[in-house]
Scaffold this motif. Structure first.
Motif, mmCIF file in Angstrom:
data_model
loop_
_atom_site.group_PDB
_atom_site.id
_atom_site.type_symbol
_atom_site.label_atom_id
_atom_site.label_comp_id
_atom_site.label_asym_id
_atom_site.label_seq_id
_atom_site.Cartn_x
_atom_site.Cartn_y
_atom_site.Cartn_z
ATOM 1 N N GLY A 65 -2.166 39.124 6.961
ATOM 2 C CA GLY A 65 -2.796 38.054 6.496
ATOM 3 C C GLY A 65 -3.007 36.903 7.972
ATOM 4 N N ALA A 66 -2.043 36.712 8.497
ATOM 5 C CA ALA A 66 -2.120 36.003 9.753
ATOM 6 C C ALA A 66 -2.762 36.235 10.863
ATOM 7 N N TRP A 67 -3.407 37.506 10.784
ATOM 8 C CA TRP A 67 -4.290 37.935 12.010
ATOM 9 C C TRP A 67 -5.783 37.440 11.868
ATOM 10 N N ASP A 68 -6.008 36.627 10.835
ATOM 11 C CA ASP A 68 -7.333 35.887 10.706
ATOM 12 C C ASP A 68 -7.140 34.372 11.206
ATOM 13 N N LEU A 69 -6.019 34.049 11.626
ATOM 14 C CA LEU A 69 -5.769 32.726 12.297
ATOM 15 C C LEU A 69 -5.404 32.924 13.791
ATOM 16 N N ALA A 70 -5.776 32.079 14.523
ATOM 17 C CA ALA A 70 -5.370 31.901 16.139
ATOM 18 C C ALA A 70 -3.709 31.643 16.044
ATOM 19 N N PRO A 71 -3.158 32.294 17.118
ATOM 20 C CA PRO A 71 -1.826 31.987 17.363
ATOM 21 C C PRO A 71 -1.565 30.525 17.713
ATOM 22 N N ASP A 72 -0.471 29.829 17.028
ATOM 23 C CA ASP A 72 -0.317 28.518 16.827
ATOM 24 C C ASP A 72 0.976 28.357 18.072
ATOM 25 N N PRO A 73 0.968 27.917 19.129
ATOM 26 C CA PRO A 73 2.000 28.092 19.982
ATOM 27 C C PRO A 73 3.103 26.813 19.770
ATOM 28 N N ARG A 74 2.509 25.876 18.946
ATOM 29 C CA ARG A 74 3.541 24.582 18.975
ATOM 30 C C ARG A 74 4.791 25.088 18.390
ATOM 31 N N ILE A 75 5.844 24.267 18.758
ATOM 32 C CA ILE A 75 7.293 24.508 18.055
ATOM 33 C C ILE A 75 7.578 23.123 17.854
ATOM 34 N N GLU A 76 7.734 22.880 16.532
ATOM 35 C CA GLU A 76 8.210 21.687 15.825
ATOM 36 C C GLU A 76 9.553 20.894 16.386
ATOM 37 N N PRO A 77 9.280 19.777 16.989
ATOM 38 C CA PRO A 77 10.622 19.209 17.650
ATOM 39 C C PRO A 77 11.656 19.182 16.407
ATOM 40 N N ARG A 78 12.731 19.348 16.345
ATOM 41 C CA ARG A 78 13.909 19.294 15.781
ATOM 42 C C ARG A 78 15.105 18.916 16.346
ATOM 43 N N GLY A 79 15.742 18.069 15.559
ATOM 44 C CA GLY A 79 17.213 17.760 16.225
ATOM 45 C C GLY A 79 18.355 18.559 15.863
ATOM 46 N N ALA A 80 19.428 18.310 16.542
ATOM 47 C CA ALA A 80 20.655 19.356 16.238
ATOM 48 C C ALA A 80 20.910 19.150 14.822
ATOM 49 N N ASP A 81 20.847 18.053 14.234
ATOM 50 C CA ASP A 81 21.367 17.812 12.752
ATOM 51 C C ASP A 81 20.386 18.252 11.602
ATOM 52 N N ASP A 82 19.096 18.714 12.027
ATOM 53 C CA ASP A 82 18.130 19.224 11.199
ATOM 54 C C ASP A 82 18.356 20.306 10.481
ATOM 55 N N LEU A 83 18.046 20.765 9.467
ATOM 56 C CA LEU A 83 18.181 21.914 8.538
ATOM 57 C C LEU A 83 17.508 22.862 9.162
ATOM 58 N N ALA A 84 18.062 24.229 9.428
ATOM 59 C CA ALA A 84 17.490 25.314 9.814
ATOM 60 C C ALA A 84 17.238 26.333 8.577
ATOM 61 N N SER A 85 18.410 26.503 7.880
ATOM 62 C CA SER A 85 18.484 27.588 6.865
ATOM 63 C C SER A 85 19.492 27.204 5.689
ATOM 64 N N ILE A 86 19.235 27.598 4.742
ATOM 65 C CA ILE A 86 20.011 27.470 3.562
ATOM 66 C C ILE A 86 20.424 29.167 3.211
ATOM 67 N N ILE A 87 21.631 29.423 3.083
ATOM 68 C CA ILE A 87 22.401 30.543 2.560
ATOM 69 C C ILE A 87 23.224 30.464 1.239
ATOM 70 N N TYR A 88 22.906 31.127 0.349
ATOM 71 C CA TYR A 88 23.265 30.899 -0.854
ATOM 72 C C TYR A 88 24.673 31.883 -0.782
ATOM 73 N N THR A 89 25.961 31.211 -1.251
ATOM 74 C CA THR A 89 26.950 32.084 -1.247
ATOM 75 C C THR A 89 26.790 32.985 -2.649
ATOM 76 N N SER A 90 27.724 34.013 -2.654
ATOM 77 C CA SER A 90 27.832 35.004 -3.731
ATOM 78 C C SER A 90 27.703 34.551 -5.028
ATOM 79 N N GLY A 91 28.526 33.394 -5.213
ATOM 80 C CA GLY A 91 28.778 32.752 -6.579
ATOM 81 C C GLY A 91 29.426 33.694 -7.510
#
Length: 467
Positions: free
Chosen positions: A115-141
Motif C-alpha cells: 500500500g505504501a507504493w501509492d506514496l512518494a518515498p520519505d527520506p527523512r530520518i527523525e532525530p532521536r537521542g541515545a536515550d529515546d526508545l527504539a523498541s519494546i520486547i516482551y519477555t516470555s512471562g
C-alpha cells in the motif's frame, strides 16, 4: 550523525546499492537500494497514518522481507517497534495491545508495504537521542505477567557495533538467516551485523535442515539456536564438505549441549561460538572469534559490560551493567526498581560463575534452583551427567513439591530408558540430595519459539508426582 539507530545501520549499507541484501530461494533478490526505497515509502505510509515519534507500532506477522522493511520504517519515523510472535492467540495479543497501546497494529506486512507504493518515498530520518526508545520486547512471562523490556536507540547501537567487531563481520560475509524476527536474536543480533557490514543474507522464512545444508555453500556465517544444530547433526548431509565455505557458526538463546558442540566439531571441523544474551540486554558475553572456545562456557563480557556474581559466592545470580542494558520495564516502575541494584546493576535471574580466566559459565535460572532437604541443587550439574547416559538425547531437571524434602529432584528425559537403571547410574556420581528421585521419559521436551525448554510448564505438568 543522528542518534537514530536507522542512521547507524544505513551507514553500513554498501556504496553500490544494487548489491543484494536478501537472497530468497525461489524469488528475486532484494537489493540494498530496494530496501532503502521500500523503507522510505513505508515511513511515508506510517506518517500518513499519523504515527508520531514515540508512538508504538505493533507487528504480528510471519517472517518476511516486508516485516524487516516495517522495522526500519518505524525507526526512521522515530516510533517504537513492538514485534509480537505470530503464534500468539488473539487473547494473548490483546494483553500486549492493552499494555503498550500502539498507535497502529499491523497483521499484514505485505499488504501494508504494498500500500505504501501509492506514496512518494520519505527520506527523512527523525532525530532521536541515545536515550529515546527504539523498541519494546516482551519477555516470555513464564513466571507471571509478561514484561516489556524497553531498548533505546543507544543501547541497540552499542550492542550492534560491539558484535560487528567481536565476530569480525566484513562486506565479504554472507549471513544465513533462518531465525524468527520477532525476537532479539533474529531481529537485532543477526540483522544489525549484516546491515553494518553491508553484506548479503540468505533469507529463509523458517529453519529447515535440508534447505540450510543446501544453502551453506553460498554463506559464510550462520546464527542459530541449539535446536538448529542438533537437527543438523541428525542429517547425514552435515559434512566437512558441506560446511567448507563457512567461517563461523554462532549459537545462542538457549544452552548448547557440550555433546552437540563436540559432535559438530567432529563432523564439520567447526567449533561453534556460543554467546549469552537476553531481551533486556541483547548480547552480554561471547566466546572469542580468535582463541579458545570452551564447550559449556558462554565466554567473556563484551567491551563496556561490567559483569559480576551477586551474593559474594562462587556461584550466584549474574548481575550486569553496560551500554546495551535496557532502560526498564514498560509501565512497571516498581518491577524495574526491584530488578536493579543500588549501584545500577541489572539482576539477570541467571545463575553462573566466573572462572579464573574471566569466562562465564551458566548453571541455569535462579527460579529453577531446587532446594531439597535444605540443600541447593543446580539443575545444570545433574543435567550434564544425565545427558552422558545411553538413550538420553536431552534432559531437564526440575524441583517438584515433596512431602519430606520440600522439593524432590525430578529428571524429565527426552529419549528412552529404564528409570531405576538411570537413577542407579547417577547415584555414585552425585550426592544423594542431588540424585533424581524420579525420572520421566518423554518423546520431546516442551520448548518455546527460541528453543528454550519450558521448565515452568514441566513443573506444572508433574506437580503431583510425589503427592
Amino acid at each position: 550523525m543522528s542518534g537514530n539507530l536507522f542512521s547507524l545501520l544505513a551507514s553500513g549499507f554498501p556504496a553500490d546499492r544494487t548489491r543484494p541484501v536478501f537472497r530468497q530461494p525461489g524469488a528475486d533478490d532484494i537489493s540494498y537500494g530496494d530496501l532503502e526505497t521500500l523503507a522510505a515509502r513505508t515511513a511515508a505510509a506510517l506518517r500518513a497514518a499519523r504515527v508520531q515519534p514515540g508512538d508504538r507500532v505493533a507487528l504480528q506477522v510471519e517472517k518476511s522481507v516486508e516485516a524487516v522493511v516495517i522495522y526500519l520504517a518505524v525507526l526512521k519515523v522515530g516510533a517504537v517497534f513492538l514485534p509480537l510472535n505470530a503464534a500468539y492467540t488473539p487473547s494473548e495479543v490483546q494483553y500486549f495491545l492493552d499494555d503498550a497501546k500502539p498507535a497502529i497494529f499491523i497483521q499484514d506486512a505485505q499488504g501494508f508495504v504494498a500500500g505504501a507504493w501509492d506514496l512518494a518515498p520519505d527520506p527523512r530520518i527523525e532525530p532521536r537521542g541515545a536515550d529515546d526508545l527504539a523498541s519494546i520486547i516482551y519477555t516470555s512471562g513464564t513466571t507471571g505477567r509478561s514484561k516489556g523490556a524497553m531498548l533505546t536507540h543507544g543501547a541497540l547501537a552499542a550492542n550492534a557495533l560491539a558484535l560487528h567487531e567481536a565476530w569480525g563481520f566484513t562486506p565479504d560475509d554472507v549471513l544465513l538467516h533462518a531465525l524468527p524476527t520477532f525476537h532479539v536474536h533474529g531481529l537485532f543480533v543477526a540483522l544489525h551485523c549484516a546491515f553494518l557490514s553491508g553484506c548479503p543474507m540468505v533469507w529463509l522464512n523458517r529453519f529447515d535442515e535440508a534447505a540450510v545444508l543446501e544453502r551453506l555453500s553460498g554463506a559464510t556465517v550462520m546464527m542459530g539456536v541449539p535446536t538448529f544444530y542438533t537437527r543438523l547433526l541428525a542429517h547425514p548431509g552435515l559434512t566437512r564438505e558441506a560446511t567448507a565455505h563457512m567461517r563461523l557458526f554462532i549459537s545462542g538463546s538457549a544452552p548448547l549441549l557440550e555433546s552437540a558442540f563436540e559432535a559438530f566439531e567432529t563432523r564439520t571441523g567447526h567449533r561453534i561460538l556460543e554467546r549469552y544474551g537476553m531481551s533486556e540486554a541483547v548480547i552480554i558475553t561471547t566466546n572469542p572469534l580468535e582463541g579458545e572456545r570452551k564447550p559449556g562456557s558462554v565466554g567473556f563480557p563484551l567491551p563496556g559490560v561490567d559483569l559480576r556474581i551477586g551474593g559474594g559466592e562462587e556461584t550466584g545470580v549474574i548481575e550486569i551493567r553496560g551500554p546495551s542494558v535496557f532502560s526498564g520495564y514498560w509501565r512497571m516502575p516498581e518491577k524495574t526498581a526491584e530488578e536493579f541494584t543500588a549501584d545500577g546493576f541489572f539482576i539477570t535471574g541467571d545463575v553462573g560463575r566466573l572462572d579464573a580466566d574471566g569466562r562465564l559459565w551458566i548453571s541455569g535460572r535462579a527460579k529453577d534452583l531446587i532446594i531439597s532437604g535444605g540443600y541447593n541443587v543446580y539443575p545444570k550439574e545433574v543435567e550434564l551427567l544425565l545427558d552422558e547416559q545411553p538413550g538420553v538425547r536431552e534432559s531437564a531437571v526440575i524441583g517438584i513439591p515433596h512431602p519430606d524434602f520440600g522439593e524432590g529432584v525430578v529428571a524429565v528425559v527426552e529419549g528412552r530408558g529404564d528409570e531405576a537403571a538411570l537413577i542407579a547410574a547417577l547415584r555414585g556420581r552425585l550426592a544423594g540430595y542431588k540424585t533424581p528421585k524420579r525420572v520421566v521419559f518423554v518423546e520431546a521436551l516442551p520448548r518455546n519459539a527460541m528453543g528454550k525448554v519450558q521448565k515452568a510448564l514441566l513443573r506444572r505438568t508433574y506437580a503431583g508426582l510425589f503427592a
